[in-house]
Design a protein around this motif. Structure first.
Motif, mmCIF file in Angstrom:
data_model
loop_
_atom_site.group_PDB
_atom_site.id
_atom_site.type_symbol
_atom_site.label_atom_id
_atom_site.label_comp_id
_atom_site.label_asym_id
_atom_site.label_seq_id
_atom_site.Cartn_x
_atom_site.Cartn_y
_atom_site.Cartn_z
ATOM 1 N N ARG A 41 0.822 -1.215 0.000
ATOM 2 C CA ARG A 41 0.000 0.000 0.000
ATOM 3 C C ARG A 41 0.859 1.269 0.000
ATOM 4 O O ARG A 41 0.536 2.245 -0.667
ATOM 5 C CB ARG A 41 -0.919 0.019 1.220
ATOM 6 C CG ARG A 41 -2.085 -0.925 1.119
ATOM 7 C CD ARG A 41 -3.010 -0.800 2.322
ATOM 8 N NE ARG A 41 -3.886 -1.943 2.367
ATOM 9 C CZ ARG A 41 -3.958 -2.806 3.377
ATOM 10 N NH1 ARG A 41 -3.220 -2.645 4.457
ATOM 11 N NH2 ARG A 41 -4.775 -3.828 3.321
ATOM 12 N N GLN A 42 1.934 1.236 0.794
ATOM 13 C CA GLN A 42 2.791 2.415 0.910
ATOM 14 C C GLN A 42 3.895 2.445 -0.153
ATOM 15 O O GLN A 42 4.678 3.384 -0.187
ATOM 16 C CB GLN A 42 3.416 2.484 2.305
ATOM 17 C CG GLN A 42 2.408 2.720 3.403
ATOM 18 C CD GLN A 42 3.065 2.951 4.754
ATOM 19 O OE1 GLN A 42 4.203 3.406 4.847
ATOM 20 N NE2 GLN A 42 2.334 2.633 5.821
ATOM 21 N N LYS A 43 3.958 1.388 -0.966
ATOM 22 C CA LYS A 43 4.995 1.278 -2.000
ATOM 23 C C LYS A 43 6.402 1.385 -1.405
ATOM 24 O O LYS A 43 7.267 2.090 -1.933
ATOM 25 C CB LYS A 43 4.785 2.327 -3.095
ATOM 26 C CG LYS A 43 3.475 2.160 -3.848
ATOM 27 C CD LYS A 43 3.323 3.217 -4.917
ATOM 28 C CE LYS A 43 2.119 2.975 -5.777
ATOM 29 N NZ LYS A 43 0.855 3.344 -5.239
ATOM 30 N N VAL A 44 6.595 0.681 -0.289
ATOM 31 C CA VAL A 44 7.891 0.668 0.387
ATOM 32 C C VAL A 44 8.618 -0.620 0.021
ATOM 33 O O VAL A 44 8.111 -1.717 0.243
ATOM 34 C CB VAL A 44 7.717 0.769 1.923
ATOM 35 C CG1 VAL A 44 9.049 0.598 2.641
ATOM 36 C CG2 VAL A 44 7.085 2.104 2.281
ATOM 37 N N ARG A 45 9.792 -0.473 -0.549
ATOM 38 C CA ARG A 45 10.614 -1.625 -0.947
ATOM 39 C C ARG A 45 11.368 -2.146 0.274
ATOM 40 O O ARG A 45 11.587 -1.410 1.241
ATOM 41 C CB ARG A 45 11.575 -1.214 -2.039
ATOM 42 C CG ARG A 45 10.853 -0.686 -3.283
ATOM 43 C CD ARG A 45 11.853 -0.218 -4.312
ATOM 44 N NE ARG A 45 12.524 -1.356 -4.920
ATOM 45 C CZ ARG A 45 12.150 -1.905 -6.072
ATOM 46 N NH1 ARG A 45 11.138 -1.406 -6.726
ATOM 47 N NH2 ARG A 45 12.797 -2.933 -6.553
ATOM 48 N N PRO A 46 11.796 -3.405 0.228
ATOM 49 C CA PRO A 46 12.552 -3.963 1.356
ATOM 50 C C PRO A 46 13.781 -3.137 1.737
ATOM 51 O O PRO A 46 14.079 -2.972 2.926
ATOM 52 C CB PRO A 46 12.945 -5.356 0.862
ATOM 53 C CG PRO A 46 11.863 -5.721 -0.096
ATOM 54 C CD PRO A 46 11.508 -4.424 -0.784
#
Length: 137
Positions: free
Chosen positions: A87-92
């Motif tokens: 949802r937040q488009k946060v990559r590892p």
């Protein structure tokens, strides 16, 4: 997280489908065996979502004639983490930077086959501005 399953007679056995997770299919020789197989089938199907970094649908309400299949707590926590990352488009790599670890460690947090301490998932969710809420009901 409790997903509704539909269990119907199918020839000599029972077919299991999940309205919310269409990739999850299973069967059993008896109704009871079909329920047990359903538990494995839904976790296996969720692995595809994790591999593809795809948001997992929330479970709908269990309706009359459906069977409630509860995810293990560890899987539920990982689903919440994956969904929030998507949802937040946060990559590892970004999440790793936020919690002071490696991208490899964050990837382990989102692998169903990897045993993960709940504290790691809690820290990752906190870094995403969320709080893990665990209740006994």
């Amino acid at each position: 997280m409790i997903y509704p399953a539909v269990i119907k007679p199918d020839g000599d056995g029972w077919l299991v489908t999940f309205p919310d997770i269409p990739e999850a299919l299973s069967a059993g020789a008896t109704h009871e065996e079909a329920i047990e197989m359903a538990k494995d089938a839904i976790v296996t199907a969720l692995e595809f979502y994790f591999d593809e970094k795809r948001e997992i649908p929330e479970p709908s309400r269990v309706k009359r004639g459906q069977v409630a299949i509860e995810l293990p707590a560890s899987v539920s926590a990982k689903v919440l983490l994956l969904n929030e990352m998507v949802r937040q488009k946060v990559r590892p790599s970004e999440l790793a930077r936020r919690i002071g670890t490696t991208a490899q460690e964050v990837n382990r947090l989102t692998q169903l086959s990897h045993v993960t301490k709940i504290d790691g998932i809690e820290a990752a969710l906190h870094a995403l501005g969320k709080r893990l809420d665990i209740r006994a009901v």
